[in-house]
Design a protein around this motif. Structure first.
Motif, PDB file in Angstrom:
ATOM      1  N   LEU A  97       0.818  -1.211   0.000  1.00  0.00           N
ATOM      2  CA  LEU A  97       0.000   0.000   0.000  1.00  0.00           C
ATOM      3  C   LEU A  97       0.851   1.259   0.000  1.00  0.00           C
ATOM      4  O   LEU A  97       0.575   2.218  -0.733  1.00  0.00           O
ATOM      5  CB  LEU A  97      -0.934  -0.006   1.211  1.00  0.00           C
ATOM      6  CG  LEU A  97      -1.823   1.224   1.389  1.00  0.00           C
ATOM      7  CD1 LEU A  97      -2.860   1.307   0.263  1.00  0.00           C
ATOM      8  CD2 LEU A  97      -2.522   1.187   2.744  1.00  0.00           C
ATOM      9  N   HIS A  98       1.891   1.283   0.832  1.00  0.00           N
ATOM     10  CA  HIS A  98       2.693   2.500   1.018  1.00  0.00           C
ATOM     11  C   HIS A  98       3.941   2.529   0.138  1.00  0.00           C
ATOM     12  O   HIS A  98       4.714   3.496   0.217  1.00  0.00           O
ATOM     13  CB  HIS A  98       3.102   2.625   2.487  1.00  0.00           C
ATOM     14  CG  HIS A  98       1.951   2.872   3.408  1.00  0.00           C
ATOM     15  ND1 HIS A  98       1.432   4.130   3.648  1.00  0.00           N
ATOM     16  CD2 HIS A  98       1.195   2.017   4.154  1.00  0.00           C
ATOM     17  CE1 HIS A  98       0.423   4.043   4.506  1.00  0.00           C
ATOM     18  NE2 HIS A  98       0.255   2.771   4.815  1.00  0.00           N
ATOM     19  N   ASN A 235     -11.774   1.419   6.380  1.00  0.00           N
ATOM     20  CA  ASN A 235     -10.769   1.359   5.321  1.00  0.00           C
ATOM     21  C   ASN A 235     -10.853   2.549   4.373  1.00  0.00           C
ATOM     22  O   ASN A 235      -9.840   2.952   3.786  1.00  0.00           O
ATOM     23  CB  ASN A 235     -10.900   0.047   4.548  1.00  0.00           C
ATOM     24  CG  ASN A 235     -10.401  -1.147   5.340  1.00  0.00           C
ATOM     25  OD1 ASN A 235      -9.729  -0.999   6.355  1.00  0.00           O
ATOM     26  ND2 ASN A 235     -10.735  -2.346   4.882  1.00  0.00           N
ATOM     27  N   GLN A 236     -12.039   3.139   4.227  1.00  0.00           N
ATOM     28  CA  GLN A 236     -12.158   4.357   3.429  1.00  0.00           C
ATOM     29  C   GLN A 236     -11.723   5.587   4.208  1.00  0.00           C
ATOM     30  O   GLN A 236     -10.999   6.444   3.712  1.00  0.00           O
ATOM     31  CB  GLN A 236     -13.610   4.545   2.971  1.00  0.00           C
ATOM     32  CG  GLN A 236     -14.082   3.576   1.908  1.00  0.00           C
ATOM     33  CD  GLN A 236     -15.495   3.904   1.448  1.00  0.00           C
ATOM     34  OE1 GLN A 236     -15.793   5.032   1.051  1.00  0.00           O
ATOM     35  NE2 GLN A 236     -16.377   2.927   1.523  1.00  0.00           N
ATOM     36  N   TRP A 238      -9.757   5.968   6.839  1.00  0.00           N
ATOM     37  CA  TRP A 238      -8.395   6.060   7.353  1.00  0.00           C
ATOM     38  C   TRP A 238      -7.316   5.880   6.291  1.00  0.00           C
ATOM     39  O   TRP A 238      -6.131   5.940   6.601  1.00  0.00           O
ATOM     40  CB  TRP A 238      -8.203   4.999   8.449  1.00  0.00           C
ATOM     41  CG  TRP A 238      -8.805   5.408   9.750  1.00  0.00           C
ATOM     42  CD1 TRP A 238     -10.134   5.457  10.057  1.00  0.00           C
ATOM     43  CD2 TRP A 238      -8.110   5.841  10.919  1.00  0.00           C
ATOM     44  NE1 TRP A 238     -10.302   5.895  11.351  1.00  0.00           N
ATOM     45  CE2 TRP A 238      -9.078   6.130  11.904  1.00  0.00           C
ATOM     46  CE3 TRP A 238      -6.761   5.992  11.230  1.00  0.00           C
ATOM     47  CZ2 TRP A 238      -8.729   6.581  13.170  1.00  0.00           C
ATOM     48  CZ3 TRP A 238      -6.411   6.436  12.492  1.00  0.00           C
ATOM     49  CH2 TRP A 238      -7.391   6.732  13.452  1.00  0.00           C
ATOM     50  N   GLN A 239      -7.703   5.678   5.037  1.00  0.00           N
ATOM     51  CA  GLN A 239      -6.733   5.260   4.030  1.00  0.00           C
ATOM     52  C   GLN A 239      -5.610   6.269   3.786  1.00  0.00           C
ATOM     53  O   GLN A 239      -4.512   5.886   3.337  1.00  0.00           O
ATOM     54  CB  GLN A 239      -7.443   4.938   2.718  1.00  0.00           C
ATOM     55  CG  GLN A 239      -8.175   6.099   2.083  1.00  0.00           C
ATOM     56  CD  GLN A 239      -8.895   5.679   0.809  1.00  0.00           C
ATOM     57  OE1 GLN A 239      -8.475   4.742   0.140  1.00  0.00           O
ATOM     58  NE2 GLN A 239      -9.974   6.348   0.471  1.00  0.00           N
ATOM     59  N   LYS A 240      -5.819   7.544   4.091  1.00  0.00           N
ATOM     60  CA  LYS A 240      -4.778   8.548   3.874  1.00  0.00           C
ATOM     61  C   LYS A 240      -3.999   8.879   5.143  1.00  0.00           C
ATOM     62  O   LYS A 240      -3.124   9.738   5.128  1.00  0.00           O
ATOM     63  CB  LYS A 240      -5.384   9.827   3.283  1.00  0.00           C
ATOM     64  CG  LYS A 240      -5.959   9.644   1.884  1.00  0.00           C
ATOM     65  CD  LYS A 240      -6.479  10.938   1.313  1.00  0.00           C
ATOM     66  CE  LYS A 240      -7.029  10.726  -0.093  1.00  0.00           C
ATOM     67  NZ  LYS A 240      -7.565  12.007  -0.665  1.00  0.00           N
ATOM     68  N   PHE A 244      -1.520   3.738   8.156  1.00  0.00           N
ATOM     69  CA  PHE A 244      -2.738   2.965   7.887  1.00  0.00           C
ATOM     70  C   PHE A 244      -2.425   1.674   7.145  1.00  0.00           C
ATOM     71  O   PHE A 244      -1.599   1.622   6.231  1.00  0.00           O
ATOM     72  CB  PHE A 244      -3.712   3.800   7.043  1.00  0.00           C
ATOM     73  CG  PHE A 244      -4.836   2.994   6.436  1.00  0.00           C
ATOM     74  CD1 PHE A 244      -5.912   2.591   7.214  1.00  0.00           C
ATOM     75  CD2 PHE A 244      -4.815   2.634   5.088  1.00  0.00           C
ATOM     76  CE1 PHE A 244      -6.957   1.837   6.666  1.00  0.00           C
ATOM     77  CE2 PHE A 244      -5.849   1.894   4.533  1.00  0.00           C
ATOM     78  CZ  PHE A 244      -6.917   1.503   5.330  1.00  0.00           C
ATOM     79  N   PRO A 246      -5.168  -1.535   5.769  1.00  0.00           N
ATOM     80  CA  PRO A 246      -6.567  -1.957   5.821  1.00  0.00           C
ATOM     81  C   PRO A 246      -6.761  -3.244   6.601  1.00  0.00           C
ATOM     82  O   PRO A 246      -5.912  -4.144   6.567  1.00  0.00           O
ATOM     83  CB  PRO A 246      -6.938  -2.142   4.347  1.00  0.00           C
ATOM     84  CG  PRO A 246      -5.645  -2.364   3.641  1.00  0.00           C
ATOM     85  CD  PRO A 246      -4.627  -1.568   4.395  1.00  0.00           C
TER      86      PRO A 246
END
Length: 393
Positions: A97-98, A235-236, A238-240, A244, A246
């Motif tokens: 993700l990151h 998950n929507q 906190w995604q930024k 984070f 998911p």
């Protein structure tokens, strides 16, 4: 130049041994070691041993379906005296993700000895290095969805449910081993919920005239579906955020099952617009006030003494932790967060006479931190995540 005898040579040889936990006996020693560290700490809350076993069970815990971890024990006197422990974990979901290359350390406990701490961190770094990771951060138990952060301020207050606690000297040990601050998290205390209600009610009234959101209690009779909604919102929402990762469906199912005995209809609320879930808030009774008295065991002398105490006092708990609040980005600044916070304060806090903690918020989440200050919450604890580069072998 002076002369050195055999006895002098041994002064330069470390007697610290760090080994990976393999056997059931070693895992038991790993779980029980904190009792040595916190023997004289009046604020420490012993964990439930049965819960710790489940958390570390590779066959049961859903983290191991996508990630991996290893446990290490440090000992002296050829293994006869345990002096520290650590977990190293690797979460491919986080790195994907990151676009990062980081692993974590967690479950760190250590006597006040820099040499022991350095040996533990090297063991964790070596395990991660073999997996190609170039950075280590923590304390993080698997991921930021679980207990994380080193307490650096607020030691006089006992930990609430699912939060960390540690001796003050851990900060010096970690920093002396080359770790630097990555991010701070805050915990807030609502000493006077009525002050928050007085501030929020007129604010929410204005928002409700413009926002069509409906706030309803979570349906505890259909927890599987409700937990799916909470996962979707989380998950929507906190995604930024920093750190984070998911929740997988398996992880949310596992956590729901673990927390099910603590849930109540006035502790979990969902905001919906039409049939679309857009926000939620989740609060838990702080069973740590009971766990402090049963010393990690539900049974004693073959009798369920601890379990009886837990069940007897659960309904009498007057302390809570607001554990999660999320609103999807599209509906932020519409008053939904304020509506949810007002509902959780009016219901369990005011009606039950409870005081409570809200945690944890990121240090640079200025909007939520200013909001909490405005409604009378007091920042009373600070937790820190550290990071360090891992040199390649």
């Amino acid at each position: 130049m002076g002369k050195f005898g055999v006895e002098d040579v041994f002064l330069f040889v470390s007697d610290i041994e760090v080994s990976e936990v393999i056997s059931r006996r070693e895992r038991k020693a790993f779980i029980k070691f904190p009792w040595q560290i916190y023997a004289n700490d009046p604020t420490w809350v012993p964990p439930l041993i049965i819960e710790r076993k489940g958390f570390l069970d590779r066959k049961r815990h859903p983290f191991y379906r996508h990630g991996d971890a290893a446990l290490f024990l440090a000992s002296r006197s050829r293994g006869s005296k345990i002096v520290g422990r650590i977990m190293a974990s690797d979460d491919p979901n986080y790195n994907s993700l990151h676009q990062s290359n980081v692993g974590c350390f967690g479950l760190f406990e250590c006597i006040n000895d820099r040499e022991v701490a350095a040996a533990l961190f090297e063991a964790a770094a070596s395990w991660l290095r073999k997996r190609g990771r170039t950075e280590i951060m923590g304390p993080i138990d698997y991921s930021t969805n679980y207990v994380c952060g080193l307490l650096i301020d607020g030691f006089q207050f006992p930990p609430t449910i699912l939060t960390a606690h540690n001796p003050p000297y851990y900060r010096e040990l970690i920093e002396s081993c080359g770790f630097t601050k990555a991010k701070d998290w805050y915990a807030w205390w609502f000493a006077d919920p009525s002050k928050a209600v007085a501030h929020l009610r007129p604010l929410v009234a204005r928002f409700q005239r413009r926002c069509p959101a409906a706030i309803r209690p979570a349906n505890l009779k259909n927890l599987h579906n409700e937990s799916g909604r909470l996962r979707e919102i989380f998950n929507q929402a906190w995604q930024k955020n920093w750190g984070f990762v998911p929740f997988t469906q398996a992880e949310i199912d596992f956590m729901t099952e673990e927390l099910k005995p603590l849930l109540a209809s006035d502790l979990a609320w969902i905001a919906e617009i039409g049939n679309e879930p857009v926000g939620f808030i989740l609060c838990l009774p702080d069973i740590n006030v009971v766990l402090r008295d049963i010393n990690g065991r539900l049974t004693r002398f073959g009798l369920p003494i601890g379990l009886i105490k837990l069940l007897l006092y659960k309904k009498r708990i007057r302390k809570a932790r607001l554990i999660a609040l999320g609103v999807v980005e599209k509906y932020r600044r519409t008053g939904i967060a304020e509506m949810l916070v007002l509902r959780i304060i009016e219901e369990p806090m005011i009606k039950r006479g409870m005081s409570g903690e809200l945690s944890m918020t990121l240090e640079d989440n200025f909007m939520i931190n200013r909001f909490l200050e405005a409604i009378g919450a007091e920042r009373y604890k600070t937790y820190r995540i550290y990071s360090k580069s891992i040199d390649r072998a």
